[in-house]
Scaffold this motif. Sequence first.
Motif, short mmCIF file in Angstrom:
data_model
loop_
_atom_site.label_atom_id
_atom_site.label_comp_id
_atom_site.label_asym_id
_atom_site.label_seq_id
_atom_site.Cartn_x
_atom_site.Cartn_y
_atom_site.Cartn_z
N PRO A 146 0.82 -1.21 0.00
CA PRO A 146 0.00 0.00 0.00
C PRO A 146 0.86 1.27 0.00
CG PRO A 146 -0.89 -1.59 1.54
CD PRO A 146 0.45 -2.13 1.08
N GLY A 147 0.45 2.21 -0.82
CA GLY A 147 1.18 3.47 -0.92
C GLY A 147 2.28 3.47 -1.96
N VAL A 148 2.61 2.30 -2.47
CA VAL A 148 3.63 2.20 -3.52
C VAL A 148 2.93 2.17 -4.86
CG1 VAL A 148 5.45 0.76 -4.52
CG2 VAL A 148 5.31 1.07 -2.04
N ARG A 149 3.37 3.03 -5.75
CA ARG A 149 2.88 3.07 -7.12
C ARG A 149 4.07 2.85 -8.03
NH1 ARG A 149 0.71 6.71 -4.08
NH2 ARG A 149 2.13 8.33 -4.80
N ALA A 150 4.30 1.60 -8.36
CA ALA A 150 5.47 1.21 -9.17
C ALA A 150 5.08 1.14 -10.64
CB ALA A 150 6.01 -0.14 -8.70
N ALA A 151 5.90 1.76 -11.48
CA ALA A 151 5.62 1.80 -12.91
C ALA A 151 6.78 1.18 -13.69
CB ALA A 151 5.42 3.25 -13.36
N LEU A 152 6.44 0.20 -14.51
CA LEU A 152 7.42 -0.40 -15.43
C LEU A 152 7.44 0.48 -16.67
CD1 LEU A 152 9.29 -2.60 -16.49
CD2 LEU A 152 7.25 -3.92 -17.09
N CYS A 153 8.56 1.11 -16.93
CA CYS A 153 8.67 2.07 -18.03
C CYS A 153 9.72 1.60 -19.05
CB CYS A 153 9.04 3.44 -17.51
SG CYS A 153 7.78 4.14 -16.42
N LEU A 154 9.34 1.65 -20.31
CA LEU A 154 10.21 1.21 -21.39
C LEU A 154 10.76 2.36 -22.22
CD1 LEU A 154 8.05 -1.80 -22.63
CD2 LEU A 154 9.91 -1.80 -20.96
N ASN A 155 10.28 3.57 -21.94
CA ASN A 155 10.79 4.74 -22.66
C ASN A 155 10.56 5.99 -21.82
OD1 ASN A 155 8.04 5.72 -23.18
ND2 ASN A 155 7.93 4.10 -24.74
N GLU A 156 11.08 7.11 -22.29
CA GLU A 156 11.02 8.35 -21.54
C GLU A 156 9.59 8.86 -21.38
OE1 GLU A 156 12.96 7.80 -24.22
OE2 GLU A 156 15.00 8.56 -23.85
N TYR A 157 8.77 8.67 -22.41
CA TYR A 157 7.37 9.13 -22.34
C TYR A 157 6.64 8.42 -21.20
CZ TYR A 157 2.49 9.95 -23.48
OH TYR A 157 1.17 10.29 -23.41
N MET A 158 6.76 7.10 -21.14
CA MET A 158 6.11 6.35 -20.07
C MET A 158 6.61 6.82 -18.70
SD MET A 158 6.17 2.49 -21.65
CE MET A 158 5.22 1.72 -20.33
N ALA A 159 7.90 7.10 -18.61
CA ALA A 159 8.47 7.55 -17.34
C ALA A 159 7.88 8.89 -16.92
CB ALA A 159 10.00 7.66 -17.47
N ARG A 160 7.83 9.84 -17.85
CA ARG A 160 7.25 11.15 -17.52
C ARG A 160 5.78 11.02 -17.13
NH1 ARG A 160 10.43 12.61 -21.83
NH2 ARG A 160 8.68 12.49 -23.29
N MET A 161 5.02 10.26 -17.90
CA MET A 161 3.59 10.12 -17.61
C MET A 161 3.33 9.40 -16.29
SD MET A 161 1.91 11.73 -19.87
CE MET A 161 3.27 12.87 -19.95
N SER A 162 4.19 8.45 -15.96
CA SER A 162 4.01 7.73 -14.69
C SER A 162 4.13 8.67 -13.50
CB SER A 162 5.00 6.57 -14.56
OG SER A 162 6.29 7.02 -14.23
N ARG A 163 4.95 9.69 -13.63
CA ARG A 163 5.09 10.67 -12.55
C ARG A 163 4.01 11.74 -12.65
NH1 ARG A 163 7.73 11.20 -8.32
NH2 ARG A 163 9.00 12.98 -8.81
N MET A 164 3.78 12.27 -13.86
CA MET A 164 2.85 13.39 -14.04
C MET A 164 1.40 13.00 -13.77
SD MET A 164 4.66 15.01 -17.44
CE MET A 164 3.34 16.15 -17.78
N HIS A 165 0.99 11.83 -14.22
CA HIS A 165 -0.41 11.42 -14.10
C HIS A 165 -0.67 10.42 -12.98
CE1 HIS A 165 -1.60 12.65 -18.47
NE2 HIS A 165 -0.97 13.61 -17.82
N ASN A 166 0.31 9.57 -12.68
CA ASN A 166 0.09 8.49 -11.70
C ASN A 166 0.87 8.69 -10.41
OD1 ASN A 166 0.48 6.86 -14.67
ND2 ASN A 166 -1.51 6.79 -13.65
#
Length: 148
Positions: free
Chosen positions: A79-99
């Motif tokens: 709980p409280g962890v939001r882990a994102a598997l990112c394969l490119n820079e766009y996914m990385a940015r969106m994982s922080r900006m939106h999620n």
Amino acid sequence: MKIALGSDHAGFKLKEKIKELLLSKGHEVIDFGTNSTESTHYPLFAKEVAKAIQDGRAELGILICGSGIGMSITANKFPGVRAALCLNEYMARMSRMHNNANVLCLGERVVGDDLALSIVEAWLSASFEGGRHEKRIKLIEEIEKGLC
């Protein structure tokens, strides 16, 4: 910023390169291992990084295994962890900006070193936008409370 790192044997070499990058940018790194390419079990390291996020010892975490999948699955059990598997820079940015992802997961066998370091930089440079995304994060938290 305090950043927790963890990897299994398949992510060890990339973890070390990411650690160098983070230290060169002035971040404090908490390295939970592993410390070699000797075979080990990724859930052990995902657990340590996730717990560091939960208890505030680290602000962010980065987990690396062969594909990034196992680390992501394990870290998201906390709980409280939001882990994102990112394969490119766009996914990385969106994982922080939106999620508002607080853990980045990478696969050493999936992305090359240069791309991985670029993903890390993109992830760290992005920040949560809040607004309509805040409502969605609150929904995730409500779901966690109902399940835990």
